[in-house]
Design an enzyme around this catalytic site. Structure first.
Site, PDB file in Angstrom:
ATOM      1  N   GLU A 196      32.924  18.094  -9.131  1.00 24.67           N
ATOM      2  CA  GLU A 196      31.764  18.679  -9.813  1.00 24.67           C
ATOM      3  C   GLU A 196      31.257  19.920  -9.081  1.00 24.67           C
ATOM      4  O   GLU A 196      31.008  19.885  -7.877  1.00 24.67           O
ATOM      5  CB  GLU A 196      30.631  17.642  -9.864  1.00 24.67           C
ATOM      6  CG  GLU A 196      29.330  18.187 -10.444  1.00 24.67           C
ATOM      7  CD  GLU A 196      28.270  17.112 -10.643  1.00 24.67           C
ATOM      8  OE1 GLU A 196      28.263  16.118  -9.882  1.00 24.67           O
ATOM      9  OE2 GLU A 196      27.443  17.271 -11.561  1.00 24.67           O
ATOM     10  N   ASP A 241       0.822  -1.216   0.000  1.00 22.29           N
ATOM     11  CA  ASP A 241       0.000   0.000   0.000  1.00 22.29           C
ATOM     12  C   ASP A 241       0.854   1.263   0.000  1.00 22.29           C
ATOM     13  O   ASP A 241       0.396   2.346   0.350  1.00 22.29           O
ATOM     14  CB  ASP A 241      -0.899   0.019   1.252  1.00 22.29           C
ATOM     15  CG  ASP A 241      -2.118  -0.854   1.060  1.00 22.29           C
ATOM     16  OD1 ASP A 241      -2.443  -1.156  -0.105  1.00 22.29           O
ATOM     17  OD2 ASP A 241      -2.737  -1.245   2.071  1.00 22.29           O
ATOM     18  N   ASP A 252      24.079  19.822  -7.431  1.00 25.97           N
ATOM     19  CA  ASP A 252      24.738  18.598  -7.909  1.00 25.97           C
ATOM     20  C   ASP A 252      26.236  18.766  -7.709  1.00 25.97           C
ATOM     21  O   ASP A 252      26.903  19.411  -8.519  1.00 25.97           O
ATOM     22  CB  ASP A 252      24.374  18.407  -9.398  1.00 25.97           C
ATOM     23  CG  ASP A 252      24.926  17.119  -9.976  1.00 25.97           C
ATOM     24  OD1 ASP A 252      25.465  16.306  -9.219  1.00 25.97           O
ATOM     25  OD2 ASP A 252      24.801  16.942 -11.202  1.00 25.97           O
ATOM     26  N   ARG A 297      36.161  12.364  -9.290  1.00 28.68           N
ATOM     27  CA  ARG A 297      35.365  13.353 -10.032  1.00 28.68           C
ATOM     28  C   ARG A 297      35.250  14.590  -9.141  1.00 28.68           C
ATOM     29  O   ARG A 297      35.165  14.475  -7.914  1.00 28.68           O
ATOM     30  CB  ARG A 297      33.968  12.806 -10.367  1.00 28.68           C
ATOM     31  CG  ARG A 297      33.077  13.809 -11.101  1.00 28.68           C
ATOM     32  CD  ARG A 297      31.864  13.185 -11.803  1.00 28.68           C
ATOM     33  NE  ARG A 297      30.912  12.565 -10.891  1.00 28.68           N
ATOM     34  CZ  ARG A 297      30.772  11.276 -10.715  1.00 28.68           C
ATOM     35  NH1 ARG A 297      31.554  10.429 -11.370  1.00 28.68           N
ATOM     36  NH2 ARG A 297      29.885  10.791  -9.881  1.00 28.68           N
ATOM     37  N   TYR A 326      38.860   7.779 -14.060  1.00 32.97           N
ATOM     38  CA  TYR A 326      38.484   6.508 -13.443  1.00 32.97           C
ATOM     39  C   TYR A 326      39.410   5.436 -13.995  1.00 32.97           C
ATOM     40  O   TYR A 326      39.280   5.038 -15.153  1.00 32.97           O
ATOM     41  CB  TYR A 326      37.014   6.177 -13.767  1.00 32.97           C
ATOM     42  CG  TYR A 326      36.097   7.384 -13.564  1.00 32.97           C
ATOM     43  CD1 TYR A 326      35.519   7.647 -12.327  1.00 32.97           C
ATOM     44  CD2 TYR A 326      35.861   8.281 -14.623  1.00 32.97           C
ATOM     45  CE1 TYR A 326      34.713   8.771 -12.141  1.00 32.97           C
ATOM     46  CE2 TYR A 326      35.066   9.405 -14.442  1.00 32.97           C
ATOM     47  CZ  TYR A 326      34.495   9.645 -13.213  1.00 32.97           C
ATOM     48  OH  TYR A 326      33.709  10.757 -13.029  1.00 32.97           O
ATOM     49  N   HIS A 352      19.437  16.745 -14.397  1.00 31.85           N
ATOM     50  CA  HIS A 352      19.847  16.874 -15.804  1.00 31.85           C
ATOM     51  C   HIS A 352      18.735  17.699 -16.433  1.00 31.85           C
ATOM     52  O   HIS A 352      17.709  17.174 -16.851  1.00 31.85           O
ATOM     53  CB  HIS A 352      19.981  15.511 -16.478  1.00 31.85           C
ATOM     54  CG  HIS A 352      21.159  14.739 -15.954  1.00 31.85           C
ATOM     55  ND1 HIS A 352      21.507  13.500 -16.395  1.00 31.85           N
ATOM     56  CD2 HIS A 352      22.090  15.056 -15.017  1.00 31.85           C
ATOM     57  CE1 HIS A 352      22.597  13.083 -15.769  1.00 31.85           C
ATOM     58  NE2 HIS A 352      22.966  14.015 -14.913  1.00 31.85           N
ATOM     59  N   HIS A 365      27.679   5.345 -11.808  1.00 32.99           N
ATOM     60  CA  HIS A 365      26.393   5.549 -11.117  1.00 32.99           C
ATOM     61  C   HIS A 365      26.240   4.609  -9.929  1.00 32.99           C
ATOM     62  O   HIS A 365      25.169   4.066  -9.682  1.00 32.99           O
ATOM     63  CB  HIS A 365      25.226   5.400 -12.103  1.00 32.99           C
ATOM     64  CG  HIS A 365      25.139   6.539 -13.065  1.00 32.99           C
ATOM     65  ND1 HIS A 365      24.341   6.531 -14.171  1.00 32.99           N
ATOM     66  CD2 HIS A 365      25.771   7.733 -13.088  1.00 32.99           C
ATOM     67  CE1 HIS A 365      24.478   7.665 -14.846  1.00 32.99           C
ATOM     68  NE2 HIS A 365      25.364   8.412 -14.193  1.00 32.99           N
ATOM     69  N   HIS A 403      32.641  10.081 -19.641  1.00 34.97           N
ATOM     70  CA  HIS A 403      31.393  10.863 -19.662  1.00 34.97           C
ATOM     71  C   HIS A 403      31.689  12.296 -20.089  1.00 34.97           C
ATOM     72  O   HIS A 403      32.831  12.691 -20.264  1.00 34.97           O
ATOM     73  CB  HIS A 403      30.674  10.810 -18.304  1.00 34.97           C
ATOM     74  CG  HIS A 403      31.476  11.351 -17.151  1.00 34.97           C
ATOM     75  ND1 HIS A 403      31.591  12.696 -16.891  1.00 34.97           N
ATOM     76  CD2 HIS A 403      32.174  10.721 -16.177  1.00 34.97           C
ATOM     77  CE1 HIS A 403      32.321  12.856 -15.809  1.00 34.97           C
ATOM     78  NE2 HIS A 403      32.706  11.679 -15.358  1.00 34.97           N
ATOM     79  N   HIS A 414      26.223  19.180 -17.672  1.00 30.82           N
ATOM     80  CA  HIS A 414      24.830  19.188 -18.165  1.00 30.82           C
ATOM     81  C   HIS A 414      24.147  20.412 -17.597  1.00 30.82           C
ATOM     82  O   HIS A 414      24.625  21.002 -16.629  1.00 30.82           O
ATOM     83  CB  HIS A 414      24.112  17.903 -17.715  1.00 30.82           C
ATOM     84  CG  HIS A 414      24.272  17.590 -16.248  1.00 30.82           C
ATOM     85  ND1 HIS A 414      23.490  18.160 -15.280  1.00 30.82           N
ATOM     86  CD2 HIS A 414      25.171  16.799 -15.583  1.00 30.82           C
ATOM     87  CE1 HIS A 414      23.876  17.710 -14.089  1.00 30.82           C
ATOM     88  NE2 HIS A 414      24.907  16.901 -14.242  1.00 30.82           N
ATOM     89  N   ASP A 473      28.992  12.010  -4.706  1.00 31.95           N
ATOM     90  CA  ASP A 473      28.230  12.845  -5.650  1.00 31.95           C
ATOM     91  C   ASP A 473      26.838  12.978  -5.043  1.00 31.95           C
ATOM     92  O   ASP A 473      26.047  12.026  -5.077  1.00 31.95           O
ATOM     93  CB  ASP A 473      28.193  12.154  -7.022  1.00 31.95           C
ATOM     94  CG  ASP A 473      27.502  12.996  -8.093  1.00 31.95           C
ATOM     95  OD1 ASP A 473      26.800  13.969  -7.739  1.00 31.95           O
ATOM     96  OD2 ASP A 473      27.647  12.655  -9.286  1.00 31.95           O
ATOM     97  N   GLU A 518      32.074  18.896 -14.423  1.00 35.78           N
ATOM     98  CA  GLU A 518      32.363  17.711 -13.633  1.00 35.78           C
ATOM     99  C   GLU A 518      33.294  16.717 -14.299  1.00 35.78           C
ATOM    100  O   GLU A 518      32.925  15.567 -14.546  1.00 35.78           O
ATOM    101  CB  GLU A 518      31.055  17.013 -13.250  1.00 35.78           C
ATOM    102  CG  GLU A 518      30.097  16.740 -14.406  1.00 35.78           C
ATOM    103  CD  GLU A 518      28.851  15.974 -13.950  1.00 35.78           C
ATOM    104  OE1 GLU A 518      29.005  14.908 -13.344  1.00 35.78           O
ATOM    105  OE2 GLU A 518      27.722  16.464 -14.188  1.00 35.78           O
TER     106      GLU A 518
HETATM  107  N1  GLY Z   1      24.628  13.407 -10.134  1.00 38.62           N
HETATM  108  C1  GLY Z   1      24.375  13.182 -11.484  1.00 38.62           C
HETATM  109  C2  GLY Z   1      25.357  13.836 -12.317  1.00 38.62           C
HETATM  110  O1  GLY Z   1      26.388  14.257 -11.826  1.00 38.62           O
HETATM  111  O2  GLY Z   1      25.170  14.038 -13.487  1.00 38.62           O
HETATM  112 MN    MN Z   2      26.119  16.240 -12.638  1.00 37.94          MN
HETATM  113 MN    MN Z   3      26.633  14.749  -9.787  1.00 39.03          MN
END
Ligand code: GLY
Ligand code: MN
Ligand code: MN
Length: 441
Positions: free
Chosen positions: A407, A38, A270, A405, A387, A360, A242, A349, A353, A259, A383
């Protein structure tokens, strides 16, 4: 009128103008999503819907009919219901929608099948968020068909179905002063959470404990939601882009990549920071970290009006490739390596963004097949990362299993840019100092 209400009214006015007389736009709210038994997931309003209405309930549809004499802005929503009020809290109801949300007219959502086709009559274009909610798209098609079936009575149905994205997402891409204020607040809350994570992290803690501390920080500062599930990856888990398992123990000598960003009044932050679990970088970590940081500075430097979207990415790749050659991880001539995308096994990557109501965020990255130019009021992340996978056999073993990373959230200003998240330490000396102080006290 509250500043916020003025803002919603201003957006609606602009939207109505762009939809234009003789046309209609229809946007549905988000729905409750079933989790199990539920239980439902916490409700999150559809960003387009909220951007125009400020209305935070499911089972609602907003309709824009520019030039309509009896009101241009209509809502279908749930009627006030005593039982709902008792179980989950009061909903606005029709009266509340008119009074608090400045709609011109409100109708029960249960009557939408009877009323909406009439609103579509003799309109030329129907704007809606095409593809975003396929079930609702189908309803719009059905309602349009009902109108079309009456063509012998001289009534016409919209001949053109157009995605509302082109209008709305261009609007959302350029943030107003009010939106920037909210994004700065989101950034500030997340910065504090990252600082606290650095201060409280210790070897033998588990990733989920750090994750819990971050959530605790967000929530005690009044942010009710994360903008996305936090990535808390110690050691080689930092190489999983991720990673959200967040279950492993944090080892002395490893790095920790976090992150995490909160959502504040529907606006996301972010941030990624990477720091040593024990407070001190070793030589390899230092070398790779400084390289990512240099790439990030070079990329941020490219954020200014008139520069194209991809300029930060190109700058980051330039610095990273050069640095990887210097460290002996890549071999060859930098321009050739860039052309062949030799950096891709270690940097797979993109450098950022758009950021806004969605982490995003919406907005085209290319116009007429060209990277679009940055304009004041746009907010983006920068960012870069590196890696070195644990099984990267081609790389000296000393580098393997290191994931980094960095960011930040960057606002394009008239003169250049403003980094909204720069109070979260990222210089090696600043991280080590903050972590050292916390350990000494
Ligand atoms: N946290 C998602 C990104 O960095 O795009
Ligand atoms: Mn990001
Ligand atoms: Mn991020």
């Amino acid at each position: 009128m509250l500043e916020e209400q003025k803002e919603f009214a201003r957006r609606r006015k602009q939207f109505l103008q762009m939809v234009g007389a003789g046309n209609i736009a229809v946007i549905a709210s988000a729905s409750m999503v079933h989790r199990n038994g539920d239980v439902e997931y916490p409700f999150r309003q559809n960003s387009d819907f909220y951007y125009l209405s400020g209305f935070d309930e499911p089972e609602a549809v907003i309709v824009f009919v520019p030039g309509r004499e009896n009101g241009e802005y209509l809502i279908f929503c749930r009627e006030f219901d005593e039982q709902t009020a008792l179980w989950v809290g009061a909903n606005a109801g029709l009266e509340g929608a008119v009074k608090q949300y400045a709609v011109d007219d409100a109708f029960p959502i249960d009557d939408i099948d009877d009323i909406l086709p009439g609103l579509l009559e003799n309109k030329n274009r129907l704007y809606f968020p095409m593809g975003a909610q396929p079930e609702f798209d189908q309803k719009l098609m059905d309602w349009s068909q009902q109108v079309r079936n009456r063509s012998r009575a001289g009534i016409s149905a919209p001949a053109e179905f157009i995605s509302s994205d082109h209008i709305l997402h261009e609007m959302r891409l350029i943030k107003s002063a009010h939106e920037i204020k909210l994004m700065k607040k989101a950034a500030k809350i997340s910065v504090k959470a990252h600082r606290q994570a650095m201060q409280t992290c210790r070897p033998t803690m588990y990733e989920y404990q750090v994750d819990a501390n971050i959530k605790h920080s967000f929530m005690t500062q009044g942010a009710q939601h994360e903008a996305y599930p936090a990535i808390v990856g110690g050691g080689k888990n930092g190489c999983v882009l991720h990673y959200i398992d967040n279950k492993a123990v944090l080892n002395d000598g490893d790095l920790l990549l976090i992150d995490a960003g909160c959502e504040w009044q529907k606006y996301a932050s972010d941030i990624t920071r990477t720091f040593p679990v024990n407070g001190v970088f070793n030589e390899e970590q230092k070398a790779l970290y400084q390289l990512v940081l240099d790439a990030q500075y070079a990329a941020i430097e490219q954020v200014k009006p008139g520069h194209h979207w991809n300029a930060p990415h190109e700058a980051a790749i330039q610095v990273l490739t050069k640095g990887l050659v210097k460290l002996g991880i890549l071999k060859g001539r930098v321009p050739t390596l860039i052309k062949n995308e030799a950096y891709k096994p270690y940097y797979m990557h993109r450098t950022g963004h758009w950021l806004g109501m969605d982490v995003h965020d919406v907005g085209d990255y290319k116009l007429d097949n060209q990277w679009r130019l940055l304009e004041p009021g746009m907010v983006l992340t920068v960012e870069p990362g590196l890696y070195i996978q644990p099984n990267a056999k081609e790389v000296d073993i000393k580098w393997r299993g290191i994931g980094i990373r960095i960011e930040d959230d960057v606002l394009v200003t008239k003169k250049g840019h403003e980094v909204l998240t720069d109070r979260a330490p990222k210089e090696i000396k600043d991280i080590e100092a903050l972590m050292g102080e916390a350990r000494a006290s």
